[in-house]
Design a protein around this motif. Structure first.
Motif, PDB file in Angstrom:
ATOM      1  N   LEU A  83       0.860  -1.196   0.000  1.00 24.80           N
ATOM      2  CA  LEU A  83       0.000   0.000   0.000  1.00 24.80           C
ATOM      3  C   LEU A  83       0.895   1.245   0.000  1.00 24.80           C
ATOM      4  O   LEU A  83       1.774   1.382   0.853  1.00 24.80           O
ATOM      5  CB  LEU A  83      -0.886  -0.002   1.252  1.00 24.80           C
ATOM      6  CG  LEU A  83      -1.699   1.273   1.495  1.00 24.80           C
ATOM      7  CD1 LEU A  83      -2.755   1.464   0.415  1.00 24.80           C
ATOM      8  CD2 LEU A  83      -2.347   1.232   2.874  1.00 24.80           C
ATOM      9  N   ALA A  93       1.090   5.734  -0.961  1.00 27.30           N
ATOM     10  CA  ALA A  93       0.454   6.999  -1.335  1.00 27.30           C
ATOM     11  C   ALA A  93       1.573   7.997  -1.572  1.00 27.30           C
ATOM     12  O   ALA A  93       2.624   7.928  -0.925  1.00 27.30           O
ATOM     13  CB  ALA A  93      -0.455   7.494  -0.218  1.00 27.30           C
ATOM     14  N   ALA A  95      -6.920   9.971   4.370  1.00 21.62           N
ATOM     15  CA  ALA A  95      -7.219   8.900   3.407  1.00 21.62           C
ATOM     16  C   ALA A  95      -6.173   7.794   3.489  1.00 21.62           C
ATOM     17  O   ALA A  95      -6.504   6.601   3.426  1.00 21.62           O
ATOM     18  CB  ALA A  95      -7.277   9.473   1.991  1.00 21.62           C
ATOM     19  N   PHE A  96      -4.907   8.175   3.637  1.00 16.14           N
ATOM     20  CA  PHE A  96      -3.846   7.157   3.720  1.00 16.14           C
ATOM     21  C   PHE A  96      -4.002   6.329   4.996  1.00 16.14           C
ATOM     22  O   PHE A  96      -3.937   5.089   4.957  1.00 16.14           O
ATOM     23  CB  PHE A  96      -2.470   7.827   3.661  1.00 16.14           C
ATOM     24  CG  PHE A  96      -1.323   6.861   3.838  1.00 16.14           C
ATOM     25  CD1 PHE A  96      -1.097   5.843   2.907  1.00 16.14           C
ATOM     26  CD2 PHE A  96      -0.467   6.948   4.933  1.00 16.14           C
ATOM     27  CE1 PHE A  96      -0.042   4.940   3.069  1.00 16.14           C
ATOM     28  CE2 PHE A  96       0.576   6.046   5.100  1.00 16.14           C
ATOM     29  CZ  PHE A  96       0.795   5.040   4.162  1.00 16.14           C
ATOM     30  N   ALA A 150      -6.738   3.897   4.731  1.00 19.44           N
ATOM     31  CA  ALA A 150      -6.353   2.753   3.884  1.00 19.44           C
ATOM     32  C   ALA A 150      -5.447   1.799   4.663  1.00 19.44           C
ATOM     33  O   ALA A 150      -5.594   0.578   4.557  1.00 19.44           O
ATOM     34  CB  ALA A 150      -5.665   3.254   2.617  1.00 19.44           C
ATOM     35  N   GLY A 203      -7.392  -0.386   6.719  1.00 19.11           N
ATOM     36  CA  GLY A 203      -8.366  -1.205   5.995  1.00 19.11           C
ATOM     37  C   GLY A 203      -9.764  -0.638   6.101  1.00 19.11           C
ATOM     38  O   GLY A 203     -10.754  -1.343   5.916  1.00 19.11           O
ATOM     39  N   GLU A 204      -9.848   0.669   6.371  1.00 21.10           N
ATOM     40  CA  GLU A 204     -11.168   1.285   6.564  1.00 21.10           C
ATOM     41  C   GLU A 204     -11.540   2.228   5.425  1.00 21.10           C
ATOM     42  O   GLU A 204     -12.576   2.880   5.476  1.00 21.10           O
ATOM     43  CB  GLU A 204     -11.176   2.090   7.876  1.00 21.10           C
ATOM     44  CG  GLU A 204     -11.053   1.225   9.115  1.00 21.10           C
ATOM     45  CD  GLU A 204     -10.804   2.045  10.375  1.00 21.10           C
ATOM     46  OE1 GLU A 204     -10.678   3.291  10.267  1.00 21.10           O
ATOM     47  OE2 GLU A 204     -10.718   1.430  11.445  1.00 21.10           O
ATOM     48  N   GLY A 205     -10.665   2.351   4.442  1.00 19.92           N
ATOM     49  CA  GLY A 205     -10.952   3.305   3.369  1.00 19.92           C
ATOM     50  C   GLY A 205     -10.211   2.941   2.103  1.00 19.92           C
ATOM     51  O   GLY A 205      -9.257   2.154   2.136  1.00 19.92           O
ATOM     52  N   ASP A 206     -10.658   3.534   1.002  1.00 16.43           N
ATOM     53  CA  ASP A 206     -10.075   3.217  -0.301  1.00 16.43           C
ATOM     54  C   ASP A 206      -9.999   4.499  -1.129  1.00 16.43           C
ATOM     55  O   ASP A 206     -10.479   4.549  -2.244  1.00 16.43           O
ATOM     56  CB  ASP A 206     -10.972   2.176  -0.985  1.00 16.43           C
ATOM     57  CG  ASP A 206     -10.356   1.686  -2.282  1.00 16.43           C
ATOM     58  OD1 ASP A 206      -9.141   1.850  -2.450  1.00 16.43           O
ATOM     59  OD2 ASP A 206     -11.106   1.163  -3.128  1.00 16.43           O
ATOM     60  N   ASP A 207      -9.422   5.540  -0.536  1.00 17.22           N
ATOM     61  CA  ASP A 207      -9.409   6.834  -1.236  1.00 17.22           C
ATOM     62  C   ASP A 207      -7.994   7.379  -1.395  1.00 17.22           C
ATOM     63  O   ASP A 207      -7.769   8.580  -1.310  1.00 17.22           O
ATOM     64  CB  ASP A 207     -10.308   7.838  -0.482  1.00 17.22           C
ATOM     65  CG  ASP A 207     -10.520   9.112  -1.298  1.00 17.22           C
ATOM     66  OD1 ASP A 207     -10.442   9.047  -2.552  1.00 17.22           O
ATOM     67  OD2 ASP A 207     -10.735  10.182  -0.678  1.00 17.22           O
ATOM     68  N   VAL A 208      -7.029   6.470  -1.597  1.00 19.64           N
ATOM     69  CA  VAL A 208      -5.675   6.939  -1.935  1.00 19.64           C
ATOM     70  C   VAL A 208      -5.700   7.324  -3.405  1.00 19.64           C
ATOM     71  O   VAL A 208      -5.937   6.470  -4.266  1.00 19.64           O
ATOM     72  CB  VAL A 208      -4.621   5.854  -1.667  1.00 19.64           C
ATOM     73  CG1 VAL A 208      -3.274   6.288  -2.235  1.00 19.64           C
ATOM     74  CG2 VAL A 208      -4.508   5.591  -0.171  1.00 19.64           C
ATOM     75  N   PRO A 259      -1.477   6.536  -5.627  1.00 18.45           N
ATOM     76  CA  PRO A 259      -0.540   5.486  -5.237  1.00 18.45           C
ATOM     77  C   PRO A 259       0.737   5.601  -6.077  1.00 18.45           C
ATOM     78  O   PRO A 259       0.764   6.328  -7.083  1.00 18.45           O
ATOM     79  CB  PRO A 259      -1.289   4.187  -5.544  1.00 18.45           C
ATOM     80  CG  PRO A 259      -2.561   4.551  -6.203  1.00 18.45           C
ATOM     81  CD  PRO A 259      -2.684   6.036  -6.278  1.00 18.45           C
TER      82      PRO A 259
END
Ligand SMILES: NC(=O)c1ccc[n+]([C@@H]2O[C@H](COP(=O)([O-])OP(=O)(O)OC[C@H]3O[C@@H](n4cnc5c(N)ncnc54)[C@H](O)[C@@H]3O)[C@@H](O)[C@H]2O)c1
Length: 316
Positions: free
Chosen positions: A116, A118, A275-276, A279, A282-287, A290
């Protein structure tokens, strides 16, 4: 459980990240590494963290959930390698490196590891950029004018080509990134630049590029570091029936209804950090940038800088 973050580099931008990370619930800035001991100590105190002299000491001394790399451009490489080896999610400040091979090599390793990541292209988190995108959905951009007209930042590495990569790679990369967000990929173009014998340093102090986008749009992107201060930093867009002028602070919209200026509603650096961290948990997907996506912008910036320095043609 708290998300434990380590910071490599304790300069200006690391301070901005500490500000937003410490405002997030459930985040601990555990350690800060910088060879300038006074800086490491000062930022660590602000963050409630431990100070380290090197990133090796930081990685050895703390159990971390993520690592922020906030070093000057020429210091990228080994620290990212260590994060990949440790499987540690990475936030990397732009630019990815001074050159392309370092970034390409790291991207390959990061991809293979499925890490993962950012990258600090924080303009992507401007709510005003989102607004611009929405307006352009019905009227695709035809012309972009990007300009970063500023003075040279007062840090020792910035005006050295081998340490910063030059202004296009180091600063105007934000505008090229915005150009990609708004108008898609660049297919080629031309660039020219110049260097004053009086400096600053050995970087080009003026650079201008004319670029073609795959969509058929065209754009010019210019930068200079001999202005007295940052007096023009932004991207203007012309689309059928629409004019936009985006800066880091607001968006001026010109359309059939007239002209209005919309200030940004949120701090984009706080938004990218939130946002990072989401991510990482494991609570978000707004990167939004990347490493692999940031590499496309870096490739463009390096191609423009190279063309400006010695050839004229932007080759991608
Ligand atoms: N996203 C943005 O808008 C934004 C804004 C400012 C800076 N930046 C980027 O952040 C990076 C750093 O910029 P800055 O303004 O904070 O610079 P700075 O000079 O203020 O800070 C850099 C720090 O890194 C330290 N450092 C150097 N090598 C190191 C190493 N190997 N390990 C640990 N620390 C090391 C230096 O001692 C210094 O304290 C640059 O790439 C810059 O482009 C991004």
């Amino acid at each position: 459980m708290s998300t434990r973050i380590g910071l490599v580099g304790a300069g200006f931008i690391a301070g901005r990240h500490v500000e937003s990370l410490t405002a997030l619930d459930g985040v601990t800035v555990a350690g800060v590494a910088d060879p300038q001991a006074d800086r490491a100590q000062r930022l660590a105190e602000r963050a409630g963290a431990r100070a380290y002299a090197t990133w090796e000491d930081l990685l050895g001394g703390e159990t971390l959930d993520a690592l922020y790399v906030c070093v000057p451009p020429h210091q990228h490489g080994a620290v990212e390698d260590a994060a990949v080896d440790a499987g540690l999610p990475l936030f990397v400040e732009k630019p990815l490196a001074t050159d392309l091979p370092t970034a390409e090599r790291l991207a390959t390793r990061i991809e293979a590891a499925g890490l993962l990541t950012a990258v600090g292209y924080h303009w992507r988190y401007l709510d005003t950029l989102e607004q611009a995108r929405a307006l352009l959905a019905d009227a695709p951009p035809r012309l972009l004018l990007g300009a970063w007209l500023d003075k040279a930042p007062n840090v020792p590495w910035w005006a050295r080509q081998d340490q910063s990569g030059g202004q296009t790679v180091e600063q105007a990369t934000h505008l090229l990134d915005v150009g990609r967000v708004l108008a898609g990929e660049v297919t080629g173009g031309f660039a020219t630049g110049g260097r004053s014998p009086d400096g600053p340093g050995d970087v080009l102090d003026v650079c201008t590029a004319s670029l073609r986008f795959a969509s058929g749009a065209v754009g010019t992107f210019s930068n200079s570091c001999v202005a007295p201060r940052g007096y023009r930093i932004g991207v203007q867009v012309v689309a059928p029936g629409l004019g936009l002028d985006l800066t880091e602070h607001d968006l001026r919209i010109t359309d059939a209804a007239g002209e209005r200026t919309v200030p940004r509603q949120r701090d984009p650096i706080a938004a990218e950090d939130a946002a990072f961290v989401a991510a990482v948990r494991g609570e978000g997907d707004d990167v939004r940038a990347p490493y692999a996506e940031a590499l496309r912008t870096h490739r463009l910036a390096v191609a423009v800088a190279r063309a400006a320095a010695d050839g004229g043609t932007v080759q991608l």
